[in-house]
Design a protein around this motif. Structure first.
Motif, short mmCIF file in Angstrom:
data_model
loop_
_atom_site.label_atom_id
_atom_site.label_comp_id
_atom_site.label_asym_id
_atom_site.label_seq_id
_atom_site.Cartn_x
_atom_site.Cartn_y
_atom_site.Cartn_z
N ASN A 99 0.84 -1.18 0.00
CA ASN A 99 0.00 0.00 0.00
C ASN A 99 0.88 1.24 0.00
N SER A 100 0.57 2.20 -0.84
CA SER A 100 1.43 3.39 -0.95
C SER A 100 1.48 4.19 0.34
N ASP A 101 0.49 4.01 1.24
CA ASP A 101 0.53 4.71 2.52
C ASP A 101 1.71 4.27 3.37
N HIS A 102 2.26 3.10 3.06
CA HIS A 102 3.36 2.55 3.84
C HIS A 102 4.70 2.70 3.12
N GLN A 103 4.77 3.70 2.23
CA GLN A 103 6.01 3.92 1.50
C GLN A 103 6.46 5.37 1.69
N ASN A 104 7.70 5.52 2.11
CA ASN A 104 8.27 6.87 2.17
C ASN A 104 8.57 7.35 0.76
N SER A 105 8.37 8.64 0.55
CA SER A 105 8.80 9.29 -0.68
C SER A 105 9.99 10.15 -0.32
N ILE A 106 11.16 9.82 -0.87
CA ILE A 106 12.41 10.45 -0.46
C ILE A 106 12.99 11.29 -1.59
N GLY A 123 16.71 10.64 -6.28
CA GLY A 123 18.04 11.06 -5.88
C GLY A 123 18.99 9.88 -5.81
N ILE A 124 19.55 9.64 -4.63
CA ILE A 124 20.57 8.60 -4.46
C ILE A 124 20.10 7.56 -3.45
N GLU A 125 20.23 6.31 -3.83
CA GLU A 125 19.86 5.19 -2.97
C GLU A 125 21.11 4.36 -2.67
N ASN A 137 14.51 7.01 -8.98
CA ASN A 137 14.82 7.91 -10.09
C ASN A 137 16.15 8.57 -9.77
N GLY A 138 17.23 8.02 -10.34
CA GLY A 138 18.55 8.56 -10.04
C GLY A 138 19.60 7.47 -10.02
N PHE A 139 20.29 7.33 -8.90
CA PHE A 139 21.37 6.36 -8.77
C PHE A 139 21.11 5.42 -7.60
N SER A 140 21.35 4.12 -7.83
CA SER A 140 21.13 3.12 -6.79
C SER A 140 22.32 2.18 -6.72
#
Length: 202
Positions: A99-106, A123-125, A137-140
């Motif tokens: 569920n998206s309610d249990h996901q942080n948006s960083i 950003g960076i993961e 979306n970025g670098f992992s």
């Protein structure tokens, strides 16, 4: 004596700042400088976020603008477990039902030993052991990267496994169901072909 007085003043100012931050957080569900997730009150964290549990609770997660650190003590064991399970992790086994309610948006940097609760990262993961179904979306980077969606560059020391990849996968083993980009590694697999060293799909 002067140094002692200066330290006291700095401590008092820091205390006042933290108290003000706490009051503001109660008023508008926003934590500035430091915040904790999951939380039943905080909706936005501007600064440093501490994610303290791997368990998906009824508490909602937050929008983090800054840096998120996972401080769950259970994650200490994850690098060892990741090394054991790395060969059997497949892209098709990524859990995308959260569920998206249990996901942080960083928006910034996500740094963890292991990220078990999927997040959306702009950003960076940096996951020492890897993640579980993040959208990045970025670098992992990590020992084993497991993405729902990745736009950008993912560096998996042992393995990259993704549902949807737009960009470049680099690792010992790379696998993506829906790839638009390049794979560079000892073995690479996508919906079109499986090849050693370099693979692609555009």
């Amino acid at each position: 004596m002067k140094r002692t007085s200066l330290h006291i003043i700095i401590c008092l100012l820091s205390y006042i700042l933290l108290c003000t931050t706490s009051i503001n957080a109660q008023k508008n569900n926003t934590a500035n400088i430091i915040g904790f997730t999951p939380s039943s009150k905080t909706a936005t964290i501007n600064g440093l976020s501490f994610n303290y549990t791997l368990l998906v609770l009824k508490k909602k997660y937050a929008n983090v603008n800054g840096i998120q650190l996972n401080v769950d003590p259970i994650t200490v064991f994850m690098p060892f477990l990741t090394l054991i399970h790395a060969p059997i992790i497949k892209a098709g086994e990524i859990d995308t039902t959260y569920n998206s309610d249990h996901q942080n948006s960083i928006n910034g940097i996500n740094f963890t030993l292991f990220d078990a609760n999927p997040s959306t990262i702009n950003g960076i993961e940096i996951n020492i052991s890897g993640g579980r179904g993040n959208t990045t979306n970025g670098f992992s980077t990590g020992l084993v990267n497991s993405h729902k969606t990745i736009h950008g560059l993912t560096l998996g020391i042992l393995r990259n496994a993704g549902k949807k990849c737009r960009g470049v996968q680099i690792g010992l083993v790379n696998e993506c169901h829906n790839l638009k980009g390049l794979q560079i590694g000892l073995w690479n697999k996508n919906s079109k072909r499986s090849t050693p060293l370099i693979n692609w799909n555009f």
